[in-house]
Every structure is written in structure tokens, then in C-alpha cells.
Motif scaffolding. Structure first.
Motif, PDB file in Angstrom:
ATOM      1  N   ALA A   1      -5.955  12.011   2.918  1.00  0.00           N
ATOM      2  CA  ALA A   1      -6.713  11.230   1.931  1.00  0.00           C
ATOM      3  C   ALA A   1      -8.028  10.734   2.533  1.00  0.00           C
ATOM      4  O   ALA A   1      -8.080  10.367   3.713  1.00  0.00           O
ATOM      5  CB  ALA A   1      -5.883  10.046   1.452  1.00  0.00           C
TER       6      ALA A   1
ATOM      7  N   ALA B   1     -10.522   6.270  -0.391  1.00  0.00           N
ATOM      8  CA  ALA B   1      -9.307   6.193  -1.207  1.00  0.00           C
ATOM      9  C   ALA B   1      -8.278   5.289  -0.534  1.00  0.00           C
ATOM     10  O   ALA B   1      -7.646   4.461  -1.198  1.00  0.00           O
ATOM     11  CB  ALA B   1      -8.728   7.585  -1.432  1.00  0.00           C
TER      12      ALA B   1
ATOM     13  N   LEU C   1       0.540  11.547  -8.541  1.00  0.00           N
ATOM     14  CA  LEU C   1      -0.426  11.803  -9.612  1.00  0.00           C
ATOM     15  C   LEU C   1      -1.371  12.947  -9.251  1.00  0.00           C
ATOM     16  O   LEU C   1      -1.867  13.645 -10.134  1.00  0.00           O
ATOM     17  CB  LEU C   1      -1.225  10.539  -9.923  1.00  0.00           C
ATOM     18  CG  LEU C   1      -0.448   9.445 -10.641  1.00  0.00           C
ATOM     19  CD1 LEU C   1      -1.291   8.178 -10.738  1.00  0.00           C
ATOM     20  CD2 LEU C   1      -0.024   9.910 -12.020  1.00  0.00           C
ATOM     21  N   ALA C   2      -1.599  13.134  -7.951  1.00  0.00           N
ATOM     22  CA  ALA C   2      -2.473  14.220  -7.491  1.00  0.00           C
ATOM     23  C   ALA C   2      -1.715  15.542  -7.368  1.00  0.00           C
ATOM     24  O   ALA C   2      -2.308  16.559  -7.018  1.00  0.00           O
ATOM     25  CB  ALA C   2      -3.097  13.852  -6.155  1.00  0.00           C
TER      26      ALA C   2
ATOM     27  N   SER D   1       0.812  -1.219   0.000  1.00  0.00           N
ATOM     28  CA  SER D   1       0.000   0.000   0.000  1.00  0.00           C
ATOM     29  C   SER D   1       0.848   1.273   0.000  1.00  0.00           C
ATOM     30  O   SER D   1       0.413   2.294  -0.532  1.00  0.00           O
ATOM     31  CB  SER D   1      -0.958   0.013   1.187  1.00  0.00           C
ATOM     32  OG  SER D   1      -0.252   0.032   2.395  1.00  0.00           O
TER      33      SER D   1
ATOM     34  N   ARG E   1      -9.240   1.668  -0.999  1.00  0.00           N
ATOM     35  CA  ARG E   1      -8.948   1.168  -2.347  1.00  0.00           C
ATOM     36  C   ARG E   1      -7.471   0.894  -2.552  1.00  0.00           C
ATOM     37  O   ARG E   1      -7.102   0.066  -3.374  1.00  0.00           O
ATOM     38  CB  ARG E   1      -9.439   2.168  -3.390  1.00  0.00           C
ATOM     39  CG  ARG E   1     -10.928   2.224  -3.473  1.00  0.00           C
ATOM     40  CD  ARG E   1     -11.380   3.197  -4.515  1.00  0.00           C
ATOM     41  NE  ARG E   1     -12.825   3.308  -4.479  1.00  0.00           N
ATOM     42  CZ  ARG E   1     -13.492   4.376  -4.825  1.00  0.00           C
ATOM     43  NH1 ARG E   1     -12.848   5.439  -5.252  1.00  0.00           N
ATOM     44  NH2 ARG E   1     -14.798   4.397  -4.763  1.00  0.00           N
ATOM     45  N   LEU E   2      -6.631   1.615  -1.804  1.00  0.00           N
ATOM     46  CA  LEU E   2      -5.188   1.423  -1.929  1.00  0.00           C
ATOM     47  C   LEU E   2      -4.666   0.313  -1.030  1.00  0.00           C
ATOM     48  O   LEU E   2      -3.479   0.030  -1.013  1.00  0.00           O
ATOM     49  CB  LEU E   2      -4.461   2.741  -1.620  1.00  0.00           C
ATOM     50  CG  LEU E   2      -4.742   3.862  -2.612  1.00  0.00           C
ATOM     51  CD1 LEU E   2      -4.129   5.159  -2.115  1.00  0.00           C
ATOM     52  CD2 LEU E   2      -4.227   3.510  -3.994  1.00  0.00           C
TER      53      LEU E   2
ATOM     54  N   LEU F   1       1.645   2.397  -3.529  1.00  0.00           N
ATOM     55  CA  LEU F   1       0.414   2.851  -4.165  1.00  0.00           C
ATOM     56  C   LEU F   1      -0.010   4.223  -3.659  1.00  0.00           C
ATOM     57  O   LEU F   1      -0.472   5.066  -4.424  1.00  0.00           O
ATOM     58  CB  LEU F   1      -0.705   1.834  -3.927  1.00  0.00           C
ATOM     59  CG  LEU F   1      -0.546   0.499  -4.639  1.00  0.00           C
ATOM     60  CD1 LEU F   1      -1.653  -0.465  -4.198  1.00  0.00           C
ATOM     61  CD2 LEU F   1      -0.569   0.682  -6.138  1.00  0.00           C
ATOM     62  N   ILE F   2       0.162   4.458  -2.358  1.00  0.00           N
ATOM     63  CA  ILE F   2      -0.157   5.768  -1.791  1.00  0.00           C
ATOM     64  C   ILE F   2       0.775   6.818  -2.384  1.00  0.00           C
ATOM     65  O   ILE F   2       0.333   7.905  -2.772  1.00  0.00           O
ATOM     66  CB  ILE F   2      -0.052   5.748  -0.256  1.00  0.00           C
ATOM     67  CG1 ILE F   2      -1.204   4.926   0.326  1.00  0.00           C
ATOM     68  CG2 ILE F   2      -0.064   7.157   0.319  1.00  0.00           C
ATOM     69  CD1 ILE F   2      -1.081   4.673   1.810  1.00  0.00           C
TER      70      ILE F   2
ATOM     71  N   CYS G   1       2.405   6.787  -5.269  1.00  0.00           N
ATOM     72  CA  CYS G   1       2.061   7.024  -6.678  1.00  0.00           C
ATOM     73  C   CYS G   1       0.796   7.862  -6.802  1.00  0.00           C
ATOM     74  O   CYS G   1       0.732   8.775  -7.635  1.00  0.00           O
ATOM     75  CB  CYS G   1       1.889   5.697  -7.415  1.00  0.00           C
ATOM     76  SG  CYS G   1       3.428   4.823  -7.669  1.00  0.00           S
ATOM     77  N   SER G   2      -0.190   7.570  -5.995  1.00  0.00           N
ATOM     78  CA  SER G   2      -1.443   8.333  -6.030  1.00  0.00           C
ATOM     79  C   SER G   2      -1.197   9.787  -5.660  1.00  0.00           C
ATOM     80  O   SER G   2      -1.757  10.696  -6.278  1.00  0.00           O
ATOM     81  CB  SER G   2      -2.466   7.724  -5.081  1.00  0.00           C
ATOM     82  OG  SER G   2      -2.769   6.413  -5.480  1.00  0.00           O
TER      83      SER G   2
ATOM     84  N   TRP H   1      -0.521  14.319   1.742  1.00  0.00           N
ATOM     85  CA  TRP H   1      -1.613  13.759   0.940  1.00  0.00           C
ATOM     86  C   TRP H   1      -2.157  12.500   1.598  1.00  0.00           C
ATOM     87  O   TRP H   1      -3.371  12.317   1.706  1.00  0.00           O
ATOM     88  CB  TRP H   1      -1.131  13.441  -0.478  1.00  0.00           C
ATOM     89  CG  TRP H   1      -2.238  12.986  -1.365  1.00  0.00           C
ATOM     90  CD1 TRP H   1      -3.028  13.747  -2.160  1.00  0.00           C
ATOM     91  CD2 TRP H   1      -2.719  11.632  -1.517  1.00  0.00           C
ATOM     92  NE1 TRP H   1      -3.958  12.965  -2.791  1.00  0.00           N
ATOM     93  CE2 TRP H   1      -3.788  11.662  -2.419  1.00  0.00           C
ATOM     94  CE3 TRP H   1      -2.341  10.411  -0.973  1.00  0.00           C
ATOM     95  CZ2 TRP H   1      -4.483  10.516  -2.793  1.00  0.00           C
ATOM     96  CZ3 TRP H   1      -3.030   9.275  -1.345  1.00  0.00           C
ATOM     97  CH2 TRP H   1      -4.091   9.338  -2.248  1.00  0.00           C
TER      98      TRP H   1
END
Length: 58
Positions: free
Chosen positions: A28, A32, A12-13, A2, A35-36, A5-6, A8-9, A24
Motif C-alpha cells: 500500500a 493510504a 474492497l480492493a 488501523s 489515512r488508515l 481498516l487495512i 477492509c480496504s 495489499w
């Protein structure tokens, strides 16, 4: 898995630093984080983003 993934998210944000990624993750929404793949750690099923393992980071 996770944590990447956090990160990268967050990038991207719009996060551009480690501190921004941490902010972030802390801000979050719960859905969200779910999902991660962030696990629940409290009695109220609240998801808390992973924190740094370095003692000086706190």
C-alpha cells in the motif's frame, strides 16, 4: 483500529484471502497507510503495515 481498516480496504480492493490482505498492506502507498491511521515507526517517517503476532507467521 488501523488493522481492521487495512483489512477492509484490502478486501474492497479485491483481496480474497489473509495472504492477499497482507500483500495489499505491504504494498500500500504511504499516503493510504497514513489515512488508515498507521503510525510511523522509523526515523524517516515511513509507515509500515502491522504484522502478524504469531511467531510461526514469519
Amino acid at each position: 483500529m488501523s488493522v481492521p481498516l487495512i483489512a477492509c480496504s484490502a478486501v474492497l480492493a479485491g483481496a480474497r484471502s489473509f495472504a492477499a490482505i497482507g500483500q495489499w498492506a505491504r504494498n500500500a502507498p504511504q499516503d493510504a497507510l497514513a489515512r488508515l491511521g498507521v503510525r510511523t515507526t522509523t526515523v524517516f517517517s515511513t509507515r509500515i503495515a502491522p504484522q502478524g503476532g504469531h511467531p510461526a507467521a514469519s
